[in-house]
Structures are given as structure tokens and as C-alpha cells.
Design a protein around this motif. Sequence first.
Motif, mmCIF file in Angstrom:
data_model
loop_
_atom_site.group_PDB
_atom_site.id
_atom_site.type_symbol
_atom_site.label_atom_id
_atom_site.label_comp_id
_atom_site.label_asym_id
_atom_site.label_seq_id
_atom_site.Cartn_x
_atom_site.Cartn_y
_atom_site.Cartn_z
ATOM 1 N N THR A 137 0.830 -1.203 0.000
ATOM 2 C CA THR A 137 0.000 0.000 0.000
ATOM 3 C C THR A 137 0.864 1.253 0.000
ATOM 4 N N LYS A 138 1.911 1.247 0.795
ATOM 5 C CA LYS A 138 2.803 2.412 0.857
ATOM 6 C C LYS A 138 3.429 2.681 -0.506
ATOM 7 N N MET A 139 3.879 1.620 -1.188
ATOM 8 C CA MET A 139 4.477 1.786 -2.508
ATOM 9 C C MET A 139 3.453 2.307 -3.517
ATOM 10 N N LEU A 140 2.233 1.794 -3.450
ATOM 11 C CA LEU A 140 1.190 2.223 -4.380
ATOM 12 C C LEU A 140 0.806 3.681 -4.154
ATOM 13 N N LEU A 141 0.662 4.074 -2.891
ATOM 14 C CA LEU A 141 0.282 5.455 -2.597
ATOM 15 C C LEU A 141 1.339 6.428 -3.100
ATOM 16 N N GLU A 142 2.603 6.056 -2.933
ATOM 17 C CA GLU A 142 3.696 6.914 -3.392
ATOM 18 C C GLU A 142 3.724 6.975 -4.917
ATOM 19 N N ALA A 143 3.544 5.809 -5.548
ATOM 20 C CA ALA A 143 3.590 5.751 -7.013
ATOM 21 C C ALA A 143 2.457 6.556 -7.637
ATOM 22 N N ALA A 144 1.289 6.563 -6.991
ATOM 23 C CA ALA A 144 0.118 7.232 -7.552
ATOM 24 C C ALA A 144 0.259 8.747 -7.567
ATOM 25 N N LYS A 145 1.270 9.285 -6.891
ATOM 26 C CA LYS A 145 1.495 10.729 -6.920
ATOM 27 C C LYS A 145 2.053 11.184 -8.272
ATOM 28 N N ASP A 146 2.584 10.219 -9.028
ATOM 29 C CA ASP A 146 3.125 10.540 -10.348
ATOM 30 C C ASP A 146 1.999 10.623 -11.370
ATOM 31 N N GLU A 147 2.080 11.610 -12.249
ATOM 32 C CA GLU A 147 1.013 11.777 -13.252
ATOM 33 C C GLU A 147 0.959 10.621 -14.237
ATOM 34 N N LYS A 172 -10.426 -4.170 10.888
ATOM 35 C CA LYS A 172 -10.629 -2.898 10.212
ATOM 36 C C LYS A 172 -10.303 -3.051 8.748
ATOM 37 N N SER A 173 -10.881 -2.193 7.940
ATOM 38 C CA SER A 173 -10.621 -2.250 6.502
ATOM 39 C C SER A 173 -9.247 -1.691 6.197
ATOM 40 N N ILE A 174 -8.807 -1.887 4.950
ATOM 41 C CA ILE A 174 -7.500 -1.393 4.535
ATOM 42 C C ILE A 174 -7.418 0.117 4.700
ATOM 43 N N ASP A 186 -4.308 13.383 4.942
ATOM 44 C CA ASP A 186 -3.403 13.301 3.800
ATOM 45 C C ASP A 186 -3.354 11.883 3.245
ATOM 46 N N SER A 187 -3.315 10.899 4.143
ATOM 47 C CA SER A 187 -3.254 9.522 3.684
ATOM 48 C C SER A 187 -4.545 9.090 3.017
ATOM 49 N N VAL A 188 -5.661 9.573 3.522
ATOM 50 C CA VAL A 188 -6.944 9.267 2.899
ATOM 51 C C VAL A 188 -6.997 9.861 1.494
ATOM 52 N N VAL A 189 -6.467 11.064 1.364
ATOM 53 C CA VAL A 189 -6.409 11.708 0.050
ATOM 54 C C VAL A 189 -5.518 10.904 -0.886
ATOM 55 N N PHE A 234 -4.860 7.738 -0.706
ATOM 56 C CA PHE A 234 -5.532 6.481 -1.032
ATOM 57 C C PHE A 234 -6.618 6.708 -2.085
ATOM 58 N N ALA A 235 -7.354 7.792 -1.945
ATOM 59 C CA ALA A 235 -8.400 8.108 -2.916
ATOM 60 C C ALA A 235 -7.798 8.361 -4.293
ATOM 61 N N ARG A 236 -6.653 9.034 -4.307
ATOM 62 C CA ARG A 236 -5.962 9.286 -5.578
ATOM 63 C C ARG A 236 -5.552 7.973 -6.235
ATOM 64 N N MET A 237 -4.959 7.094 -5.442
ATOM 65 C CA MET A 237 -4.525 5.818 -5.977
ATOM 66 C C MET A 237 -5.706 4.992 -6.481
ATOM 67 N N TRP A 238 -6.788 4.988 -5.715
ATOM 68 C CA TRP A 238 -7.993 4.261 -6.109
ATOM 69 C C TRP A 238 -8.531 4.789 -7.442
ATOM 70 N N GLN A 239 -8.605 6.115 -7.554
ATOM 71 C CA GLN A 239 -9.146 6.726 -8.764
ATOM 72 C C GLN A 239 -8.268 6.440 -9.970
#
Length: 557
Positions: free
Chosen positions: A132-142, A350-352, A361-364, A366-371
Motif C-alpha cells: 500500500t505504501k508503494m502504491l500510494l507513493e507511485a500514484a502521486k506521479d502523473e 478494520k478495513s484497509i 493526507d493519507s486518505v487523500v 488512497f483516494a488518488r490511488m484508487w481513482q
Amino acid sequence: MEIFHKHKSEGKIRISRELSEGEKLGTSNRKVQVKKCLDSLGIPCNLDDVPNIAILGAGGGLRAMIALHGTLQELQKHSLLDTIMYLCGVSGSTWCMSSLYKNGDWAEKLQALEESMCARLSKYTWSIPKATKMLLEAAKDENYSLTEFWAYTVVYGMLHELDKGHLSEQRSASENGHNPYPIYAAVDERSFSKVTEYSPASWFEFTPHEASFLGYGASVPMEYFGSEYKNGELKKQKEEKSMSYLQGLWGSAIGSKTENEKVIKDIFFGFFKREKESHSPSKENCPEGIVEGFPAPTLEPEAGDMEGALQCKPAGSAPGGFSLGDMEGSLQSEPAGASPGGFSPDTKNKSITENIKGGVDSVVDFARMWQKTTHGLLTWKWGTNNNFLYRCSALDSAELVKDKVISLVDAGIAINCAFPLVLRPERKVKLILSFDYGPFEPFKALKQTAKYCKENCIPFPEIDEKLLQEPDNPSDCYIFRGEGAPTVMHFPLFNKVNCPAYVTEWRIRFTPVRCLYHVGDITKLLQSARLNVSNNKDKILQEIKYIVAYSSKKRSS
């Protein structure tokens, strides 16, 4: 020996068919090692007559990764590994290579590396927090695409490790002369969809020194791959891609695009929508023999990482080997010492999203990565990277330079063995040892390459179809020679010599989609690969002798 780092501070694009200076240095140093080896084998030759010999490792998931390791170790055992100039891989074979080249002297300690590989692959440790940490970081890239999701979930789950190192860090191991020079294959999906696998324009290669479009002779220093360029000028430097990302890119299309789409969608929706339905394979969609006979593995979390490991069923439980029914918001794995659910007590059931620390910030994030992942699924966005040839006036290709981004995927969707890369005339390869580990009939890549070479006027020996009449029960070695063309020795992994009467059964048992191998199965795979070398070592040696003698005779005449 000198280590070449000229490009490190430059970031310049190179438009040339010539090999990179780093590759020239690496192969020059390697040639000295090859000559010493040939002398010791009773094949004395001048340095100018040292032949360039290449090993090609086909794709095939973990099967290919394990088998290539066995192949290399057996070549070393018979003093043949040091005759090799190039090591080139597709898909699963690149996973083996990328692991080996982290060691500057890997060719000298293959036994220890094999033991380490067996220990890692035979247990299942998959950390939700790490992924999850890797995905959240990666999703910051356009340019985030499904490749990141694939790399940090499926490929991480198969290789059981995240490698944050970089390909450029393999320069020392590729320049010192102790190891063959490595080449990793990919294809440009957009070009492939337009001109097919039979055009050089489809092919893309990675080396520790450069990332290159094969068909255009255009390269960029490896540490600048993914950075923003315009008209040949660096506009914005970005961090070099991690090895885990590249492993995902190189291994992002095991099978057809349609099959891969199904795999990703199943894993994605199982991961994020907490689906509870069983994904046990039916007899209609799973080859007989894959499910039965493989007991469920025992979960053994990594030391210091007891808070989140994924319970995995044996291969066949779902595409890619994951049991999606267990990937609920509350994980069902319970490693020793951890609370029920696999997390610390305050995260039980609890859920992921609830387990993400860091507040708003983390919720944001996660939402970015999900989208972005959802959008990637809908648009089928893979391997998206900045195109370093964007609006490059030095290149005569209006189609390529107009695209700001490119999409790179597994070369296995084209030809599941990277013949096009070692057939570059600048590499002057005289002998190709092609080891087929793929899921298709063992001659498919060979036939595709013959067609590729014919359509592009590239010298390649004629493939005698009469020799390829038994794809379901092949021999262990085929040799093809041709005037002015490299000699090709082709070795199907499973054949009537190393597993007589069980070829089809072993292809099914060791299916490339397996994500977990027990020690016993790893041993069987390694042994099969080794037998293909040990049973044909004299043939390999004979071909080397013939090529050296021919080269010496031609030069003196």
C-alpha cells in the motif's frame, strides 16, 4: 578496471546505432575473460577472434526465473558460463537477471544465490502495508498506470520481495568483465498494436547504461529514463525507476492481453471491494493437475514485519495464484505472534483504508490511488512513461515524436524470446543459446523470429520445419546454422530427454501462473534446466570450436 559513468551528470539523448560507451567497455573487459576461458577449454584464439555468444532466457513467470538460474549454474559447472558475452531476458527471465546483477560477482557464487532464492520463493510473505505504501507513493506521479499496481501486488507477491534499487546500479557488475553483459527486453505497446511483433519499431531494450528504442537507434541514460524531455532537451529530471517497478514492467503480460486484463480486474476488485465469493478454479478454466497435489503453504512472515502478510493459496486458486476471497478488508492471515486479522490489536477487523496511518493526507493519497487505478482499468493504461523523444527534431518519425508518453509492456506479447535485441548487427553475436521456458509450444518464438528476420532482412539461419514436428514431445536441443548468420541452439525446457513421457504433465504442473513454489518443485525445475545443459555441453563446446576456427580462418584468408 575503469568504470564508465560519463552519462551520469549529462542526461543527453543519443541518436545512433552504435553501442553505448558503457556497453563497449563492459564487452571489451568481458572479452578478456572469455579468451581466458576458451584457452582453458582447449580453444586457443586471438583476442580479435573471440566470438560473441549470447544466452536468451524466454519468459514464463517463476518457472522461467527458476529455470534460468539452473541453466546458468550448470553452464558454470562445466566452465561454459565464462564463454558468454551477453545475457538477455524476457519477462520471468528478467526477474532472475535483475536479482543476480545486484551482486558484482554473481557468476562466482551461484550456489549461494540459489539457496537464497529457494528460501525466499518457498515461503509466502506479502505485506499489505508495504504494498500500500508503494502504491500510494507511485500514484502521486502523473504517469501512474496499471504497471505500478501489478508490480507492487502481483509481482511482489510472486517474487516475495520489493527491490528499491535501480538498474543503473548494475553498471559495475556489467562492466567489470566477471559477468555477461545484461539486456532486458520490453515492447512499445502502441507501436506493437500498429506494426506487430515483426517490426524493430516495437522493441525496446534496457541495459544498466541506457534505455533504447531498437527500431530508431535512440537512447537515453538509464537514470534519466522517465524524465521529461522536449526536442531532445531535459526539462525535468525525475527519480530513476525502481527495480520492482521495472520487474513489473518487464513481466506485465504473461499470456494474451485479454487474459492479463481478466487477471488484473479480478485482483483489483478483490483487493478493494472485499469480495467474498470463492474463486476456487473449476475444471472448465483450470488445467487438470494444477490444483490437486499442492498443499497450502504455511504463512511465514518476514522478520520484523508481522503486522500484515497475505494468506495465499496454492497456484490455481485464482489467476496469478492469489486467493481473492481471503483479500477482504480484514485480512484472514494470522501469523504467529500477531493478533487475529494479521494486524496489531488496534487494527483488528478494520478495513484497509482504516489501517492507513497519517490522517487526512493519507486518505487523500488512497483516494488518488484508487481513482487512478480504476481509470487505468477502464482505459487499459500500462507502462506509461515520459517519451524522451517527444518533439525531438533529430528523429525522423512523426508518429513517435508527437506522443508525450509511451506505454511499455512485457516483450512476451510479441516474441517470447528477445532475439531482436541480440541480432543487432553492432553486437556481432555469432552463437545464440536459446532456452525456451515459455507457456507456448516450444518452437513458437523460433518461428516468429525467423519471420521477423525475413521481413527485416536480418541474417538468420533457416528453420527446418521437418525438425519441429513434435512440439508436444520435443528433443532437448536443436541446432540451426546458416551462412552469414549466427548459429542458433534451441533448448525446450521440458522434453523427451529430461522428462520422457511427462512433457505435457510437467508443462501443466509448472504453469507460469503459479505464484508459490515448494522446495521440491524448485529442485525439479532446476534439475530439468540443468539436464538440458549437461546433456548437451559437448554440442555447445563443439559449436564454439567451429565458430572460433571459422572466424580465425576467415580473418587470415
